[in-house]
Write a protein that holds these residues in place. Structure first.
Motif, PDB file in Angstrom:
ATOM      1  N   ARG A 216     -30.970 -37.274  -1.954  1.00  0.00           N
ATOM      2  CA  ARG A 216     -29.735 -37.281  -2.746  1.00  0.00           C
ATOM      3  C   ARG A 216     -29.883 -38.174  -3.978  1.00  0.00           C
ATOM      4  N   GLU A 217     -30.604 -39.273  -3.846  1.00  0.00           N
ATOM      5  CA  GLU A 217     -30.825 -40.150  -5.007  1.00  0.00           C
ATOM      6  C   GLU A 217     -31.598 -39.444  -6.106  1.00  0.00           C
ATOM      7  N   ARG A 218     -32.395 -38.439  -5.745  1.00  0.00           N
ATOM      8  CA  ARG A 218     -33.144 -37.660  -6.731  1.00  0.00           C
ATOM      9  C   ARG A 218     -32.383 -36.411  -7.178  1.00  0.00           C
ATOM     10  N   GLY A 219     -31.141 -36.282  -6.752  1.00  0.00           N
ATOM     11  CA  GLY A 219     -30.327 -35.152  -7.188  1.00  0.00           C
ATOM     12  C   GLY A 219     -30.622 -33.844  -6.478  1.00  0.00           C
ATOM     13  N   ILE A 220     -31.191 -33.910  -5.292  1.00  0.00           N
ATOM     14  CA  ILE A 220     -31.531 -32.699  -4.540  1.00  0.00           C
ATOM     15  C   ILE A 220     -30.417 -32.400  -3.540  1.00  0.00           C
ATOM     16  N   HIS A 236     -21.595 -36.278  22.795  1.00  0.00           N
ATOM     17  CA  HIS A 236     -20.703 -37.401  22.508  1.00  0.00           C
ATOM     18  C   HIS A 236     -21.032 -38.072  21.178  1.00  0.00           C
ATOM     19  N   GLU A 237     -22.209 -37.779  20.601  1.00  0.00           N
ATOM     20  CA  GLU A 237     -22.622 -38.370  19.329  1.00  0.00           C
ATOM     21  C   GLU A 237     -22.203 -37.523  18.128  1.00  0.00           C
ATOM     22  N   LEU A 238     -21.557 -36.406  18.339  1.00  0.00           N
ATOM     23  CA  LEU A 238     -21.274 -35.474  17.246  1.00  0.00           C
ATOM     24  C   LEU A 238     -20.603 -36.161  16.065  1.00  0.00           C
ATOM     25  N   GLU A 239     -19.519 -36.879  16.315  1.00  0.00           N
ATOM     26  CA  GLU A 239     -18.805 -37.545  15.222  1.00  0.00           C
ATOM     27  C   GLU A 239     -19.655 -38.628  14.557  1.00  0.00           C
ATOM     28  N   ALA A 240     -20.410 -39.376  15.369  1.00  0.00           N
ATOM     29  CA  ALA A 240     -21.255 -40.440  14.816  1.00  0.00           C
ATOM     30  C   ALA A 240     -22.373 -39.870  13.947  1.00  0.00           C
ATOM     31  N   LEU A 241     -22.924 -38.736  14.339  1.00  0.00           N
ATOM     32  CA  LEU A 241     -23.982 -38.098  13.548  1.00  0.00           C
ATOM     33  C   LEU A 241     -23.446 -37.597  12.217  1.00  0.00           C
ATOM     34  N   VAL A 242     -22.261 -36.996  12.225  1.00  0.00           N
ATOM     35  CA  VAL A 242     -21.646 -36.544  10.976  1.00  0.00           C
ATOM     36  C   VAL A 242     -21.358 -37.741  10.075  1.00  0.00           C
ATOM     37  N   ALA A 243     -20.837 -38.817  10.664  1.00  0.00           N
ATOM     38  CA  ALA A 243     -20.529 -40.016   9.884  1.00  0.00           C
ATOM     39  C   ALA A 243     -21.794 -40.614   9.272  1.00  0.00           C
ATOM     40  N   ALA A 244     -22.876 -40.702  10.054  1.00  0.00           N
ATOM     41  CA  ALA A 244     -24.127 -41.269   9.551  1.00  0.00           C
ATOM     42  C   ALA A 244     -24.707 -40.412   8.436  1.00  0.00           C
ATOM     43  N   ALA A 245     -24.618 -39.095   8.584  1.00  0.00           N
ATOM     44  CA  ALA A 245     -25.120 -38.191   7.544  1.00  0.00           C
ATOM     45  C   ALA A 245     -24.319 -38.353   6.260  1.00  0.00           C
ATOM     46  N   GLY A 249     -25.339 -39.776   2.348  1.00  0.00           N
ATOM     47  CA  GLY A 249     -25.191 -38.989   1.130  1.00  0.00           C
ATOM     48  C   GLY A 249     -25.174 -37.494   1.322  1.00  0.00           C
ATOM     49  N   ALA A 250     -25.219 -37.010   2.575  1.00  0.00           N
ATOM     50  CA  ALA A 250     -25.206 -35.570   2.818  1.00  0.00           C
ATOM     51  C   ALA A 250     -23.956 -34.932   2.228  1.00  0.00           C
ATOM     52  N   GLN A 251     -24.114 -33.738   1.711  1.00  0.00           N
ATOM     53  CA  GLN A 251     -22.997 -33.021   1.091  1.00  0.00           C
ATOM     54  C   GLN A 251     -22.365 -32.004   2.023  1.00  0.00           C
ATOM     55  N   GLU A 252     -23.108 -31.545   3.001  1.00  0.00           N
ATOM     56  CA  GLU A 252     -22.616 -30.542   3.934  1.00  0.00           C
ATOM     57  C   GLU A 252     -23.220 -30.782   5.300  1.00  0.00           C
ATOM     58  N   ALA A 253     -22.683 -30.113   6.311  1.00  0.00           N
ATOM     59  CA  ALA A 253     -23.203 -30.277   7.667  1.00  0.00           C
ATOM     60  C   ALA A 253     -22.924 -29.021   8.475  1.00  0.00           C
ATOM     61  N   GLY A 254     -23.746 -28.803   9.475  1.00  0.00           N
ATOM     62  CA  GLY A 254     -23.557 -27.710  10.412  1.00  0.00           C
ATOM     63  C   GLY A 254     -24.009 -28.164  11.781  1.00  0.00           C
ATOM     64  N   TYR A 255     -23.744 -27.365  12.791  1.00  0.00           N
ATOM     65  CA  TYR A 255     -24.227 -27.696  14.124  1.00  0.00           C
ATOM     66  C   TYR A 255     -24.612 -26.421  14.861  1.00  0.00           C
ATOM     67  N   VAL A 256     -25.487 -26.565  15.845  1.00  0.00           N
ATOM     68  CA  VAL A 256     -25.917 -25.448  16.688  1.00  0.00           C
ATOM     69  C   VAL A 256     -25.955 -25.937  18.131  1.00  0.00           C
ATOM     70  N   LEU A 257     -25.340 -25.185  19.013  1.00  0.00           N
ATOM     71  CA  LEU A 257     -25.371 -25.520  20.431  1.00  0.00           C
ATOM     72  C   LEU A 257     -26.768 -25.233  20.992  1.00  0.00           C
TER      73      LEU A 257
END
Length: 355
Positions: A216-220, A236-245, A249-257
């Motif tokens: 993200r610092e390089r504009g990618i 149980h980590e779902l919310e913590a993982l989204v928060a850490a991402a 600097g993450a712009q989007e997120a997804g998940y897969v069971l």
């Protein structure tokens, strides 16, 4: 378990005509090295084509390339393990120790992009096996593919859990300047110990978050893929993982069971009995609830998310986490296809219009 490997099981693939079973005959083991972790063997493959076309309605891309068959990361849950059966190898230990390298991938890609009928659409690297698994440091197949795509100004997306992607920042920056690239970094758990058991040779959680921040610092354009979500062990980590991402600097997120097709199911259940015996039945019970009573449902629309009360609750939690951290849901980024310049086919015929 073998140190640095996801499994010690060399289960027979479903197409094998013969099966072998190890039994204890009472004789002592003379060579203690038999119990040590095997090294990685790479076989060179001369590919006839490299672009795979996708027709799955629940996958947001039409074209993909996998530079390698098999993956040294050794993720015990990897849904691609059954593919090793097609080359008469075990989806177990062979998948992570006996790899195939497509050394002519860049050459074939250049030829396929040069075809008169080729229609430019984003290509995804890393749909089955990780393009930045450890052997990439030596073979550099992923780098060679990016060099072709960069020269042709062709859009590309990458999915990885390897820190090696930072080696190619120069190419990624060049592509990003014209809106030609996006990256999804796979996050499974923030627990480094659990990560080592699930994904022995993949980058640590801290390293993956550093990768997101550096890109993200390089504009990618970069997002996080929370995958797989494993009931009881990581959900149980779902919310913590989204928060850490989001913090990285993450712009989007997804998940897969968690997906357990074919030979992956017995491999993963064996892993559960060794690493989480007290939770094994609970894990499989919730998975079966999400897949209509089975360990896995391969139907489009269900295989990635599951169905039922538990799966619905997981979806609601994820949506709430996205809103809380101002992230958008993962989708195929609208990459620029207008800058594409087909490579000039190699021919002994001289051009009528020299530069």
């Amino acid at each position: 378990m073998l140190k640095g490997r996801g499994t010690d099981q060399c289960i027979t693939n479903r197409f094998a005509h013969r099966t072998r079973h190890t039994i204890d005959d009472g004789w002592p083991v003379l060579d203690a090295a038999e119990d040590s972790a095997p090294g990685t063997t790479c076989t060179i493959e001369t590919a006839r084509s490299v672009i795979t076309r996708n027709r799955s309605p629940d996958v947001p891309f039409q074209q993909s390339i996998n530079p390698y068959r098999g993956c040294e990361h050794g993720c015990i849950y990897c849904f691609a393990r059954p593919n090793h059966a097609y080359i008469d190898l075990s989806p177990g230990l062979d998948f992570e120790t006996r790899l195939t390298v497509k050394t002519n991938a860049a050459e074939r890609l250049r030829a396929e992009l040069a075809r008169p009928g080729y229609r430019c659409q984003p290509i995804v690297l890393g749909t089955s096996t990780d393009p930045y698994q450890p052997v990439e440091r030596h073979w550099r197949v992923t780098r060679s593919l990016l060099e072709v795509l960069d020269a042709c100004r062709h859009p590309v997306s990458l999915i990885t859990k390897g820190g090696g992607i930072l080696r190619d920042l120069d190419l990624l920056e060049s592509l990003a300047a014209d809106g030609l690239v996006s990256v999804m970094v796979s996050l499974t758990s923030l627990d480094a110990g659990l990560k080592r058991a699930l994904e022995p040779r993949a980058a640590s959680p801290a390293t993956r978050l550093r990768v997101i921040r550096a890109l993200r610092e390089r504009g990618i354009p970069t997002g996080a893929l929370i995958a797989p979500v494993i009931p009881v062990l990581t959900d149980h980590e779902l919310e913590a993982l989204v928060a850490a991402a989001a913090e990285a600097g993450a712009q989007e997120a997804g998940y897969v069971l968690l997906r357990l097709p074919r030979e992956v199911s017995p491999l993963f259940q064996h892993w559960l009995e060794e690493h989480a015996p007290g939770q094994a039945e609970h894990v499989m019970s919730l998975l079966r609830q999400a897949h209509g009573g089975r360990a896995y449902d391969a139907c489009f629309g269900h295989r990635m998310r599951g169905a039922g009360p538990w799966a619905d609750m997981l979806e609601q939690r994820f949506r709430h986490a996205l809103r809380r951290h101002d992230l958008v849901r993962r989708s195929q980024v609208a990459l620029n296809t207008r800058r594409f310049r087909p490579p000039v086919p190699e021919t002994p015929q001289q051009s009528l219009f020299p530069d």
